[in-house]
Write a protein that holds these residues in place. Structure first.
Motif, PDB file in Angstrom:
ATOM      1  N   GLY A   1      89.158  60.585 117.477  1.00  0.00           N
ATOM      2  CA  GLY A   1      90.515  61.101 117.461  1.00  0.00           C
ATOM      3  C   GLY A   1      90.544  62.503 118.026  1.00  0.00           C
ATOM      4  N   GLU A   2      91.708  62.913 118.497  1.00  0.00           N
ATOM      5  CA  GLU A   2      91.826  64.220 119.143  1.00  0.00           C
ATOM      6  C   GLU A   2      92.717  65.191 118.387  1.00  0.00           C
ATOM      7  N   ALA A   3      93.452  64.727 117.403  1.00  0.00           N
ATOM      8  CA  ALA A   3      94.361  65.611 116.673  1.00  0.00           C
ATOM      9  C   ALA A   3      93.572  66.643 115.875  1.00  0.00           C
ATOM     10  N   GLN A   4      94.094  67.848 115.812  1.00  0.00           N
ATOM     11  CA  GLN A   4      93.483  68.934 115.054  1.00  0.00           C
ATOM     12  C   GLN A   4      94.144  69.052 113.681  1.00  0.00           C
ATOM     13  N   ALA A   5      93.459  69.731 112.776  1.00  0.00           N
ATOM     14  CA  ALA A   5      93.936  69.807 111.399  1.00  0.00           C
ATOM     15  C   ALA A   5      95.299  70.472 111.285  1.00  0.00           C
ATOM     16  N   HIS A   6      95.617  71.367 112.224  1.00  0.00           N
ATOM     17  CA  HIS A   6      96.895  72.083 112.131  1.00  0.00           C
ATOM     18  C   HIS A   6      98.012  71.379 112.884  1.00  0.00           C
ATOM     19  N   ASP A   7      97.704  70.287 113.591  1.00  0.00           N
ATOM     20  CA  ASP A   7      98.732  69.580 114.349  1.00  0.00           C
ATOM     21  C   ASP A   7      99.692  68.856 113.405  1.00  0.00           C
ATOM     22  N   PRO A   8     100.958  68.683 113.836  1.00  0.00           N
ATOM     23  CA  PRO A   8     101.884  67.883 113.027  1.00  0.00           C
ATOM     24  C   PRO A   8     101.350  66.467 112.833  1.00  0.00           C
ATOM     25  N   VAL A   9     101.661  65.897 111.696  1.00  0.00           N
ATOM     26  CA  VAL A   9     101.257  64.523 111.404  1.00  0.00           C
ATOM     27  C   VAL A   9     102.398  63.606 111.803  1.00  0.00           C
ATOM     28  N   VAL A  10     102.169  62.777 112.808  1.00  0.00           N
ATOM     29  CA  VAL A  10     103.185  61.869 113.332  1.00  0.00           C
ATOM     30  C   VAL A  10     102.799  60.451 112.939  1.00  0.00           C
ATOM     31  N   ALA A  11     103.683  59.766 112.240  1.00  0.00           N
ATOM     32  CA  ALA A  11     103.374  58.421 111.752  1.00  0.00           C
ATOM     33  C   ALA A  11     104.406  57.431 112.259  1.00  0.00           C
ATOM     34  N   ASP A  12     103.935  56.355 112.898  1.00  0.00           N
ATOM     35  CA  ASP A  12     104.792  55.241 113.298  1.00  0.00           C
ATOM     36  C   ASP A  12     104.541  54.005 112.445  1.00  0.00           C
ATOM     37  N   THR A  13     103.454  54.029 111.684  1.00  0.00           N
ATOM     38  CA  THR A  13     103.147  52.942 110.765  1.00  0.00           C
ATOM     39  C   THR A  13     102.770  53.551 109.414  1.00  0.00           C
ATOM     40  N   LEU A  14     102.519  52.714 108.439  1.00  0.00           N
ATOM     41  CA  LEU A  14     102.145  53.183 107.103  1.00  0.00           C
ATOM     42  C   LEU A  14     100.664  53.529 107.002  1.00  0.00           C
ATOM     43  N   GLU A  15      99.907  53.345 108.064  1.00  0.00           N
ATOM     44  CA  GLU A  15      98.465  53.601 108.046  1.00  0.00           C
ATOM     45  C   GLU A  15      98.133  55.037 108.428  1.00  0.00           C
ATOM     46  N   TYR A  16      98.836  56.001 107.894  1.00  0.00           N
ATOM     47  CA  TYR A  16      98.584  57.374 108.307  1.00  0.00           C
ATOM     48  C   TYR A  16      97.743  58.171 107.308  1.00  0.00           C
ATOM     49  N   LYS A  17      97.378  57.535 106.201  1.00  0.00           N
ATOM     50  CA  LYS A  17      96.522  58.212 105.232  1.00  0.00           C
ATOM     51  C   LYS A  17      95.701  57.181 104.486  1.00  0.00           C
ATOM     52  N   ALA A  18      94.610  57.647 103.888  1.00  0.00           N
ATOM     53  CA  ALA A  18      93.743  56.762 103.110  1.00  0.00           C
ATOM     54  C   ALA A  18      93.091  57.574 102.012  1.00  0.00           C
ATOM     55  N   ASP A  19      93.048  57.012 100.805  1.00  0.00           N
ATOM     56  CA  ASP A  19      92.458  57.742  99.694  1.00  0.00           C
ATOM     57  C   ASP A  19      91.008  58.079  99.994  1.00  0.00           C
ATOM     58  N   GLY A  20      90.641  59.322  99.721  1.00  0.00           N
ATOM     59  CA  GLY A  20      89.293  59.799  99.989  1.00  0.00           C
ATOM     60  C   GLY A  20      89.127  60.404 101.357  1.00  0.00           C
ATOM     61  N   ALA A  21      89.971  59.985 102.316  1.00  0.00           N
ATOM     62  CA  ALA A  21      89.929  60.539 103.676  1.00  0.00           C
ATOM     63  C   ALA A  21      91.116  61.445 103.937  1.00  0.00           C
ATOM     64  N   GLY A  22      92.209  61.235 103.230  1.00  0.00           N
ATOM     65  CA  GLY A  22      93.406  62.053 103.436  1.00  0.00           C
ATOM     66  C   GLY A  22      94.202  61.600 104.643  1.00  0.00           C
ATOM     67  N   LEU A  23      94.825  62.544 105.328  1.00  0.00           N
ATOM     68  CA  LEU A  23      95.646  62.235 106.489  1.00  0.00           C
ATOM     69  C   LEU A  23      94.752  61.851 107.662  1.00  0.00           C
ATOM     70  N   LEU A  24      95.003  60.670 108.227  1.00  0.00           N
ATOM     71  CA  LEU A  24      94.137  60.158 109.284  1.00  0.00           C
ATOM     72  C   LEU A  24      94.522  60.658 110.664  1.00  0.00           C
ATOM     73  N   ARG A  25      95.804  61.009 110.832  1.00  0.00           N
ATOM     74  CA  ARG A  25      96.287  61.354 112.171  1.00  0.00           C
ATOM     75  C   ARG A  25      95.907  60.235 113.150  1.00  0.00           C
ATOM     76  N   ASP A  26      95.219  60.572 114.257  1.00  0.00           N
ATOM     77  CA  ASP A  26      94.869  59.529 115.219  1.00  0.00           C
ATOM     78  C   ASP A  26      93.424  59.059 115.085  1.00  0.00           C
ATOM     79  N   LEU A  27      92.781  59.383 113.976  1.00  0.00           N
ATOM     80  CA  LEU A  27      91.395  58.958 113.780  1.00  0.00           C
ATOM     81  C   LEU A  27      91.310  57.439 113.636  1.00  0.00           C
ATOM     82  N   ARG A  28      90.414  56.842 114.396  1.00  0.00           N
ATOM     83  CA  ARG A  28      90.151  55.420 114.308  1.00  0.00           C
ATOM     84  C   ARG A  28      88.639  55.200 114.342  1.00  0.00           C
ATOM     85  N   ALA A  29      88.166  54.229 113.582  1.00  0.00           N
ATOM     86  CA  ALA A  29      86.737  53.907 113.554  1.00  0.00           C
ATOM     87  C   ALA A  29      86.425  52.890 114.639  1.00  0.00           C
ATOM     88  N   HIS A  30      85.398  53.167 115.461  1.00  0.00           N
ATOM     89  CA  HIS A  30      85.037  52.260 116.545  1.00  0.00           C
ATOM     90  C   HIS A  30      83.538  52.019 116.582  1.00  0.00           C
TER      91      HIS A  30
END
Length: 611
Positions: free
Chosen positions: A124-153
């Motif tokens: 992912g490329e988003a930085q911690a200070h960037d706005p959090v933009v969500a188009d789906t409900l998958e924008y956060k996860a317990d233990g990880a917090g706000l995911l922003r554009d982070l994806r596991a590959h």
């Protein structure tokens, strides 16, 4: 011999993730302890082999996921470097481990020829200070917090050169990969549908070692949750229909997924924090899997026979060279390492005498048998104070093994208390009908199970009806709120990680939509403790992690505020940085404080109020 104290938290060692060496002669595993001075959890990699004392292989402090190379000469493991988990290689003939991957890494998986390691890594490329933009409900996860554009590959790295390449990309999370027998491709589970946040999905995909577009191998009808190449076939876990029933085993055949009959009406357990189990495995040509039966997770074969059972609860297992390694907890230990049934470690506290758990079966008002476990000093002959402790889930279960998390159970028993841990309908380990019996009826279908058990213990002269208390975590926190609001049975209540308002929960939890749609369908207000809060009379201690995204801290705030406004004795304790699982793996000081506060609150409001 002495009784257990809360400070024994810092003496408890818990083994996990056992990995049998390819020749079957030794087991690598992780050993986790709590460090008081550092106020952190320490994890190291150890080696156990018959005829020798276990020895430490790595120095920690956060070493995880040991994995043997196919020739057994190298052990890969994960260790943070500058805050990012990295794969390290430890030569077993001597020398220091070397860093292999430097871009963040999940558990490594060796290729059959030992030339590559595969793993998942976050991109992912988003930085911690960037706005959090969500188009789906998958924008956060317990233990990880706000995911922003982070994806596991999926990533593959060459062992000799360290050269790595990313095999997947896109707006989805790839699950842990598994190698094909020829080492030319990897299978993994992912949900790639655009509405996967609204409708549960998961399919098996195949990607070539050289990369390219992943190929979907499974179709609609089964929601896949995990995949493993075992021998020449792909074994898949998943569920049919809505995600409210048992997880099942499947094999991917030419015509699609075919369910593997297990001979059991039980939920397949692959293992997760707080949910003991292990991925399916091959012992020779025999497929084994974990499932919970009556509170204990056992290892079964396809004839439904427990290969590891009895009073042991399995929390990890692997096999090689016809030998079976596993970690299992028992009545006196939070876990030990076994090889073909021979115990290789001894992590019981040698100078501590534990009170035994008594297995009990109660009868609910509708005649349903409900199993529980009673902890009390056998020498007690008169009625005394009793704590009802409700497990989470609701599809979890209490087990009759040493509990290194809820230390207050043993401490209270030493002070003359009885502690009842009950597996009400909704609990795992008693068949699918029991597992799904409280769907859409939290507080309605299950409350009677608890109250009937309490009635029996009062009638037997075990519990003093004027000195009852209730606690629980997650769903257990919900039930502590519900029971204290809808009955006058309890002098004190201690909800932890609680749910007080299902309506607001459905829009703020990382699993809120699934909870609303599939688990608590129907009238959310009627099932919410907050609707009935006017009935609370019990002095209430609310304990909650501030970074809990599963049961957000607002649930605790609402409950506390409602009690305070009504003049009910109440206290709110928030644990900074604590996720939903902080009572399992959070700061040791927070876990100790959690236990201490429960004991102190009960002594103040149940025992102290009697004087």
């Amino acid at each position: 011999m002495s009784r257990l104290s809360l400070n024994d938290l810092f003496r408890i060692a818990v083994p996990g993730d056992p990995q049998v060496r390819p020749d079957g002669g030794a087991v690598a595993y992780t050993l986790t302890t709590a460090e008081k001075d550092a106020d952190d959890n320490r994890s190291e990699v150890w080696l156990a082999e018959p005829g020798h004392e276990p020895r430490r292989l790595t120095g920690g402090p956060a070493d995880l996921a040991p994995r043997w190379s196919p020739d057994g000469r190298t052990l890969a493991f994960v260790r943070p470097v500058d805050g990012k988990p990295q794969i390290h290689l430890l030569p077993m003939d001597g020398g220091e481990p070397r860093v292999l991957a430097t871009d963040g890494a999940g558990p490594p998986v060796w290729s059959p020829d030992g030339r590559h390691l595969a793993f998942t890594a976050p991109y992912g490329e988003a930085q911690a200070h960037d706005p959090v933009v969500a188009d789906t409900l998958e924008y956060k996860a317990d233990g990880a917090g706000l995911l922003r554009d982070l994806r596991a590959h999926v990533v593959v790295v060459e062992v000799d050169t360290g050269a790595w390449r990313r095999l997947t990309e896109g707006d989805f999370h790839a699950g842990e990969p598994t190698w094909s027998p020829d080492g030319q491709s990897l299978a993994f589970v992912a949900a790639m549908e655009p509405d996967r946040d609204l409708v549960p999905g998961g399919a098996v995909y195949l990607v070539d070692l050289d990369g390219g577009q992943p190929k979907r191998l499974t179709e609609q009808g089964v929601t896949c949750t995990g995949v493993w190449w075992l021998g020449e076939r792909l074994v898949v876990t998943g569920f049919t229909g809505e995600p409210v029933g048992h997880t099942r085993l499947f094999a991917l055949e030419a015509g699609g997924l075919v369910e593997i009959e297990t001979g059991l009406d039980r939920n397949v357990m692959v293992g997760a924090p707080g949910y003991p189990g292990a991925p399916p495995l091959l012992l020779g040509d025999e497929l084994l899997f974990c499932a919970r039966d009556g509170g204990l997770t056992h290892l079964f074969d396809l004839d439904g026979r427990a290969r590891v059972g009895g009073e042991l609860g399995v929390s990890g297992a692997t096999a090689a060279a016809g030998r079976l390694a596993y970690v299992a907890a028992g009545p006196g230990s939070a876990g030990d390492v076994y090889l073909d049934g021979r115990r290789l470690t001894d992590h019981a506290l040698p100078d501590v005498e534990l009170f035994p758990l008594e297995r009990r079966v109660f009868t609910a008002p509708d005649g349903t048998p409900v199993e529980g476990f009673l902890l009390r000093d056998p020498a007690l002959k008169q009625p005394g104070p009793l704590l009802l402790d409700v497990h989470g889930g609701p599809h979890n279960a209490w087990a009759p093994v040493f509990d290194g998390v809820h230390l207050y159970h043993q401490v209270l028993a030493a002070r003359g208390w009885s502690v009842l841990t009950l597996n009400p309908r909704g609990s795992d380990g008693y068949g699918e009908a029991f597992y799904t019996a409280a769907i859409g009826a939290w507080g309605l279908a299950d409350a009677g199970d608890f109250l009937a058990a309490l009635d029996d213990l009062v009638e037997e002269g075990v519990a003093d009806p004027d000195r009852l208390a209730v606690t629980g975590y997650s769903y257990g926190g919900y039930m502590a709120c519900w029971l204290s609001a809808t009955t006058d049975r309890f002098r004190a209540a201690i909800p932890g990680g609680c749910v007080s308002d299902l309506t607001s929960m459905s829009g703020t939890s990382d699993a809120g939509h699934l909870l609303k749609t599939f688990e608590c369908r129907g009238d959310l207000a009627a099932q919410s403790p907050l609707t009935h809060v006017a009935g609370v009379r019990a002095a209430t201690l609310v304990l909650h992690g501030e970074r809990d995204d599963r049961c957000p801290v607002g649930q605790a705030e609402q409950w506390f505020a409602a009690l305070r406004e009504r003049g009910v004795p109440a206290r709110l304790v928030r644990y900074p940085g604590g996720s939903h699982l902080f009572i399992l793996n959070g700061r040791p000081s927070h876990r100790l404080d959690y236990n201490e506060r429960i004991v102190a609150w009960l002594e103040q409001w149940v025992i102290g109020s009697q004087s």
